[in-house]
Scaffold this motif. Structure first.
Motif, mmCIF file in Angstrom:
data_model
loop_
_atom_site.group_PDB
_atom_site.id
_atom_site.type_symbol
_atom_site.label_atom_id
_atom_site.label_comp_id
_atom_site.label_asym_id
_atom_site.label_seq_id
_atom_site.Cartn_x
_atom_site.Cartn_y
_atom_site.Cartn_z
ATOM 1 N N THR A 1 0.821 -1.206 0.000
ATOM 2 C CA THR A 1 0.000 0.000 0.000
ATOM 3 C C THR A 1 0.859 1.261 0.000
ATOM 4 O O THR A 1 0.624 2.202 -0.774
ATOM 5 N N LEU B 1 -4.913 3.602 -6.129
ATOM 6 C CA LEU B 1 -5.040 3.403 -4.687
ATOM 7 C C LEU B 1 -6.488 3.151 -4.282
ATOM 8 O O LEU B 1 -6.775 2.266 -3.473
ATOM 9 N N LEU C 1 -8.211 -0.016 -2.178
ATOM 10 C CA LEU C 1 -8.751 0.185 -0.841
ATOM 11 C C LEU C 1 -10.222 -0.188 -0.744
ATOM 12 O O LEU C 1 -10.675 -0.697 0.280
#
Length: 529
Positions: free
Chosen positions: A39, A64, A68
């Motif tokens: 991450t 991202l 997530l």
């Protein structure tokens, strides 16, 4: 090999693993370390991904976001999949999915391809932390769980610190693709270790998962997906100034309410929310959400501060914040031993205090600091994080049975991740909004009629003329230099505001810590630690 079943003093039974529990700890820590590391590495590589795939920086942030969203949806649902397919088998499959999709991310030739690969990677990575934590807690006797959690926390605390440094090095020296390829050998080794040393306890092997709560899973996906997208894209679109955000928040609230009602009334819920009846678990989730916001906010802010205001490269900024890992490593063995000797609430309170003090030190920043000016504060923040993560995990799940551990671990990790996402969104928004506020305040003081401003302009004009500029050009450039300095000071003060607010949040958490019930490790009593 089958695990050995022994009876505790309370009359309950637990499974003692066949293999040395430290081998199991290393096996599951590898999976967690890989997932958390990925991450933070990916966030460093975003500008390079955008350039390579002909995308804008805004479009690249979906790399991202897609991860997530999928990660958050799977995380609390992992206990049901463990009961359905077996925890060990499900963990191995998740690591396989994560590893293969990491290769697909590195090999992507378009933005669409990497977004799909990242979503699949997030689905595979979502279950790694709660499954690993549940396996770890069950593999050790109650009086050794604090030390085991300290080892596990190395993956959670050190990986986000190592990520920017390693990601910056791989991106600069090789390619952004290696930020994903690095997961492949770690994933293969983790699979080998888990296949060799991890076993399912009897209650997992004999569990009847029942039919999946499809409605609950759908509602979970809707509200968590909306939450993550709003947090990631809110600042770009002026939050509630955008119509789509108002609709997304309305959908989020409705889906969340329906999800809670559904799970509380269901006889076979996807996520058992009744665990929130335990005071320690309820307060522990609130505290880890607040601390997750603080620590992820700090992890986001410090590298940005060094890069945006001081002109550091990603690699140099990563090195500047890397001592936090040293602090965490120093804390883990100490905290692992002290969790069974001291009231864990004092350790947690000390951790929050240390983190708050380090945040106040960051709030004394200026534009003349060196790379190592914050050395002791960075180390202290890592030490403080170790003081919070391990004892808080220990206290939060105290009083829970092994059967409740998987569900509780999923919810606990969800609160930490959601708290982190909210923290990142808040600090990023404050950087923009507070910078505008401070710039307006500074501009009122920087007026041409001011004697100080006139003297500064005259000095700059003389210097520039000595460098070969004409009088008019020199004056224009002098005005531009002062304007840039005002803007830099405004941004600096926005960072200072963020650091100080984080300190206030940490100090405010200290009284809440003592609302937790004291959790004492009791040998032989299963489910208490």
């Amino acid at each position: 090999m089958a695990s050995t079943t022994i009876a505790g003093a309370s009359g309950m039974t637990m499974s003692r693993p066949t293999f040395n529990p430290w081998l199991i700890a290393v096996s599951v820590m590898l999976a967690t370390f890989m997932e958390v590391l990925d991450t933070s590495i990916a966030s460093v590589a975003l500008p390079y991904i955008a350039g390579s795939l002909s995308a804008t920086n805004d479009e690249a942030t979906w790399v991202l976001t897609s991860y997530l969203v999928a990660n958050a949806i799977i995380l609390p649902a992992s206990p049901w999949f463990s009961r359905k397919f077996g925890r060990k088998r499900f963990l191995i499959v998740c690591i396989m999915i994560f590893t293969v999709s990491s290769f697909a991310c590195g090999a992507a030739t378009s933005l669409g391809m990497i977004l799909v690969a990242r979503a699949i990677q997030g689905a595979g990575g979502g279950a790694l932390q709660p499954l690993s934590q549940a396996i770890l807690l069950e593999s050790f006797p109650p009086d050794k769980r604090g030390l085991a959690l300290a080892v596990f926390a190395l993956g959670v605390v050190v990986a986000p610190v190592l990520g920017p440094t390693l990601g910056g090095y791989l991106t600069d020296a090789y390619s952004w693709r290696w930020a994903f390829y690095i997961n492949i050998p770690i994933g293969i080794f983790a699979i080998f270790m888990i296949m060799r040393f991890v076993e399912d306890p009897d209650y997992i092997r004999n569990a009847k998962a029942g039919k999946i709560d499809a409605i609950g899973l759908g509602l979970l996906a809707v509200w968590l997906g909306c939450l993550q997208i709003v947090l990631d894209k809110g600042q770009e679109d002026d939050w509630f100034g955008a119509t789509w955000i108002r609709w997304a928040v309305g959908t989020l609230v409705a889906a969340l309410i329906l999800f809670i009602v559904r799970e509380l009334k269901s006889d076979n819920p996807l996520v058992d929310l009744r665990v929130f009846r335990k005071r320690n678990f309820r307060l522990g989730c609130i505290l880890i959400a607040l601390f997750g916001g603080a620590i992820y906010g700090l992890i986001t802010l410090l590298p940005l501060f060094y890069q945006e205001l001081l002109g550091y490269t990603a690699y140099a900024a990563g090195w500047a914040v890397s001592p936090r890992g040293v602090g965490a490593i120093l804390a883990m063995p100490i905290i692992g031993i002290l969790t069974n000797k001291l009231d864990n609430r004092w350790l947690i309170a000390i951790g929050f205090f240390m983190f708050g003090v380090s945040s106040l030190r960051f709030g004394q920043a200026d534009l003349q600091i060196s790379q190592w000016s914050f050395l002791w504060a960075v180390v202290l923040s890592g030490f403080g994080a170790g003081c919070v993560f391990v004892p808080l995990s220990n206290v939060t799940v105290s009083g829970l049975s092994n059967e409740e551990m998987g569900n509780a671990s999923g919810l606990y990790n969800l609160f930490r991740n959601v708290g982190g996402s909210i923290g990142i969104a808040i600090v990023n928004t404050m950087i923009v909004r507070r910078a505008q506020l401070h710039q307006n305040e500074l501009v009122r003081s920087v007026v041409p009629s001011s004697v100080t401003v006139q003297n500064q302009l005259h000095s700059l004009q003389q210097y520039l003329q000595s460098q070969g500029y004409g009088a008019v050009d020199a004056m224009q450039k002098a005005y531009a230099i002062i304007a840039r300095e005002v803007q830099a000071q405004a941004v600096l003060w926005s960072y200072i505001d963020d650091f100080r607010y984080m300190a206030l949040v940490c100090f405010a958490c200290i009284p809440v810590v003592f609302l937790l019930k004291k959790a004492a490790a009791r040998k032989g009593v299963v489910g208490m630690h």
